[in-house]
Design an enzyme around this catalytic site. Structure first.
Site, PDB file in Angstrom:
ATOM      1  N   ARG A 181     -16.607   0.931  -7.539  1.00 10.29           N
ATOM      2  CA  ARG A 181     -16.429   2.534  -7.152  1.00 10.29           C
ATOM      3  C   ARG A 181     -17.727   3.178  -7.473  1.00 10.29           C
ATOM      4  O   ARG A 181     -18.029   3.872  -6.443  1.00 10.29           O
ATOM      5  CB  ARG A 181     -15.167   3.093  -7.873  1.00 10.29           C
ATOM      6  CG  ARG A 181     -13.956   2.639  -7.012  1.00 10.29           C
ATOM      7  CD  ARG A 181     -12.779   3.425  -7.824  1.00 10.29           C
ATOM      8  NE  ARG A 181     -11.668   3.181  -6.848  1.00 10.29           N
ATOM      9  CZ  ARG A 181     -10.401   3.268  -7.220  1.00 10.29           C
ATOM     10  NH1 ARG A 181     -10.091   3.757  -8.585  1.00 10.29           N
ATOM     11  NH2 ARG A 181      -9.448   3.271  -6.467  1.00 10.29           N
ATOM     12  N   LYS A 199       5.199  -2.907  -8.831  1.00 12.34           N
ATOM     13  CA  LYS A 199       6.754  -2.131  -8.495  1.00 12.34           C
ATOM     14  C   LYS A 199       6.881  -1.954  -7.134  1.00 12.34           C
ATOM     15  O   LYS A 199       5.770  -1.638  -6.263  1.00 12.34           O
ATOM     16  CB  LYS A 199       6.621  -0.796  -9.283  1.00 12.34           C
ATOM     17  CG  LYS A 199       6.773  -0.946 -10.723  1.00 12.34           C
ATOM     18  CD  LYS A 199       6.609   0.450 -11.039  1.00 12.34           C
ATOM     19  CE  LYS A 199       6.646   0.438 -12.742  1.00 12.34           C
ATOM     20  NZ  LYS A 199       6.380   1.891 -13.136  1.00 12.34           N
ATOM     21  N   GLY A 201      -7.507  -0.708  -6.204  1.00  5.58           N
ATOM     22  CA  GLY A 201      -8.130  -1.145  -7.280  1.00  5.58           C
ATOM     23  C   GLY A 201      -8.201  -2.491  -7.564  1.00  5.58           C
ATOM     24  O   GLY A 201      -8.927  -3.360  -7.682  1.00  5.58           O
ATOM     25  N   GLY A 258      -3.972   4.434  -2.770  1.00  2.97           N
ATOM     26  CA  GLY A 258      -3.073   5.328  -2.150  1.00  2.97           C
ATOM     27  C   GLY A 258      -3.333   6.031  -1.165  1.00  2.97           C
ATOM     28  O   GLY A 258      -2.874   6.168  -0.059  1.00  2.97           O
TER      29      GLY A 258
HETATM   30  P1  AMP Z   1       0.129  -1.933  -9.106  1.00  2.00           P
HETATM   31  O1  AMP Z   1      -0.571  -0.826  -9.906  1.00  2.00           O
HETATM   32  O2  AMP Z   1       1.644  -1.477  -8.741  1.00  2.00           O
HETATM   33  O3  AMP Z   1      -0.759  -1.973  -7.619  1.00  2.00           O
HETATM   34  O4  AMP Z   1       0.209  -3.384  -9.879  1.00  2.00           O
HETATM   35  C1  AMP Z   1      -0.761  -3.817 -10.151  1.00  2.00           C
HETATM   36  C2  AMP Z   1      -0.475  -4.528 -11.492  1.00  2.00           C
HETATM   37  O5  AMP Z   1       0.530  -5.587 -11.118  1.00  2.00           O
HETATM   38  C3  AMP Z   1      -1.525  -5.720 -11.922  1.00  2.00           C
HETATM   39  O6  AMP Z   1      -1.985  -5.178 -13.237  1.00  2.00           O
HETATM   40  C4  AMP Z   1      -0.681  -7.152 -12.336  1.00  2.00           C
HETATM   41  O7  AMP Z   1      -1.159  -7.634 -13.403  1.00  2.00           O
HETATM   42  C5  AMP Z   1       0.826  -6.348 -12.051  1.00  2.00           C
HETATM   43  N1  AMP Z   1       1.676  -7.531 -11.626  1.00  2.00           N
HETATM   44  C6  AMP Z   1       1.318  -8.236 -10.447  1.00  2.00           C
HETATM   45  N2  AMP Z   1       2.450  -9.277 -10.457  1.00  2.00           N
HETATM   46  C7  AMP Z   1       3.173  -9.158 -11.682  1.00  2.00           C
HETATM   47  C8  AMP Z   1       4.322  -9.782 -12.200  1.00  2.00           C
HETATM   48  N3  AMP Z   1       4.844 -10.742 -11.685  1.00  2.00           N
HETATM   49  N4  AMP Z   1       4.557  -9.266 -13.506  1.00  2.00           N
HETATM   50  C9  AMP Z   1       4.235  -8.068 -14.071  1.00  2.00           C
HETATM   51  N5  AMP Z   1       2.979  -7.390 -13.376  1.00  2.00           N
HETATM   52  C10 AMP Z   1       2.514  -7.771 -12.595  1.00  2.00           C
END
Ligand code: AMP
Length: 415
Positions: free
Chosen positions: A35, A218, A374, A397
């Site tokens: 960034r 999530k 990111g 986003g």
């Molecule tokens: P987000 O901020 O929702 O885009 O999620 C990104 C994060 O999801 C990263 O920091 C990953 O470490 C986490 N992530 C991906 N797969 C998993 C998993 N199976 N269990 C826990 N965290 C996860």
């Protein structure tokens, strides 16, 4: 709106909204400077013209309070190094009048995190949305947000928005501030111009098959875009932590994997909608499960819907990696947002790596591939593949909202 290329910043002070919300490690060291590098063309143009720079950004979610963990002081050296010049720093973005007055052409001033003030986001603090006084508090906050933005505007002769990462927010520094500049003195930066064009590229001329890969932790934070993409894509790969919400919703056993128990119905609804729309929704069938949330934990490969108690799925399994790659490889338009596993741990990068490598192969075969958000950007950088995809976006986003077809307030405000 002015065009940055045509604007001469000589002798002018430019306030630039950048997105320096870069990831930091536990010692406050920048782990990915994409960034910062992304903003350089704009910043260098202003300095080369003989202008001076006032840089403003947010970092993290300090929720309107001073929190040293999110201080932009931590990235000052990185910005200086990237620009090749000293960077002055002001500890309070609303108390920069003196420093601004002393700023000479060619000099750079970085303001402290804008979100240390609730006015930046414009959300009333300490009052619940359900509270009867909320509406009045919101009105009050809107007024002080205008004052906050006006004060930032008073520092400069020109306003440049180059923060694509926050372009989907109508915040003080991304939108409200633009009201205090003449049309001829406000503009998008080079990065913003490039990002807007990349989105146009994906939306205007979709070459099929179009595959979107959505990962991350999530489903709840990605639901808007997932639903929207279902009207556009041929293949929708859902991976990462959300896999286990889908597995549990379908009656699977997910051990200690990350799950959103209140989103089980939503997961079933997504599956139903995909079927109804004829979208090929692809979920992981196996995973690499660990006996702790740790890089050095013991691992097993097991079905994503049959994970023993005490184990948690932290990455896509080999069968899943192969299945994802097979869908991605023949695609002609590809969008990737969110990792397939806890890629921050070296031992759980395989799923994300398989995705990245398949995207590169498709790109070599003529696909337009856009990687945004990111974490996915950190992935392609980590794998040394950032130059092998068509476009790496700095927006998470904002990118997704733009692809949903929404007008970005940060773009609309300067226009
Ligand atoms: P987000 O901020 O929702 O885009 O999620 C990104 C994060 O999801 C990263 O920091 C990953 O470490 C986490 N992530 C991906 N797969 C998993 C998993 N199976 N269990 C826990 N965290 C996860």
């Amino acid at each position: 709106m002015a065009k940055i290329d045509d604007y001469n910043f000589a002798g002018k002070k430019a306030i630039v909204r950048v997105d320096f919300n870069v990831p930091l490690d536990e010692n406050g060291k920048v782990t990915d400077d994409t960034r910062i590098r992304g903003a350089l063309p704009t910043l260098k143009k202003i300095l080369a013209d003989g202008g001076s720079l006032i840089l403003m950004s947010h970092m993290g979610k300090p929720k309107g309070k001073v929190n040293e963990k999110y201080s932009l002081k931590q990235i000052r050296e990185d910005v200086a190094k990237a620009l090749g010049t000293d960077v002055k720093f002001v500890h309070d973005c609303q108390k920069a009048d003196e420093a601004v007055a002393e700023l000479k052409p060619g000099e750079v001033l970085l303001l402290e995190n804008l979100r240390f003030y609730p006015e930046e986001e414009g959300k009333p603090v300490g009052i619940d949305k359900e509270d009867p006084g909320y509406k009045a508090a919101k009105e009050e906050m809107k007024k002080s947000q205008k004052e906050f933005a006006k004060h930032l505007a008073s520092y400069a002769d020109a306003y440049v928005n180059d923060a694509f990462g926050t372009a989907h927010r109508a915040h003080a520094s991304t939108a409200v501030i633009a009201d205090y500049f003449n049309a001829d003195d406000k503009m998008l930066g080079y990065l913003m111009e490039k990002e807007v064009k990349a989105v146009d590229n994906i939306l205007k001329d979709i070459k099929r098959p179009f595959t979107a890969i959505m990962g991350g932790s999530k489903v709840s934070t990605k639901i808007g875009i997932i639903e929207n993409l279902m009207d556009k894509v041929d293949n929708l790969i859902l991976c990462g932590g959300m896999t286990y919400t889908f597995a549990k919703a379908q009656g699977g056993k997910i051990g200690d994997s990350i799950v959103e128990n209140d989103k089980l119905d939503l997961a079933l609804d997504i599956l139903k909608k995909a079927k109804g729309k004829g979208v090929n929704l692809v979920l992981g069938t196996d995973c690499i499960a660990a006996n702790a949330f740790d890089n050095d934990a013991q691992t097993i490969v097991c079905p994503s819907n049959d994970i023993p108690d005490g184990w948690q799925g932290l990455d896509a399994g080999p069968e899943t990696q192969k299945a994802f790659a097979e869908v991605i490889r023949p695609s002609k338009t590809i969008l990737w947002n969110g990792p397939a596993g806890v890629f921050e741990f070296e031992n759980f990068t395989k799923g994300s790596r398989a995705i990245a490598e398949a995207i590169v192969e498709a790109t070599d075969n003529g696909a337009f591939s856009l990687v945004g958000g990111g974490d996915s950007v950190a992935c392609v950088n980590k794998f040394g593949l950032a130059d092998s995809v068509s476009y790496v976006s700095t927006g998470g986003g904002a990118l997704l909202e733009a692809i949903e077809g929404k007008t970005l307030p940060g773009v609309a405000a300067v226009k």
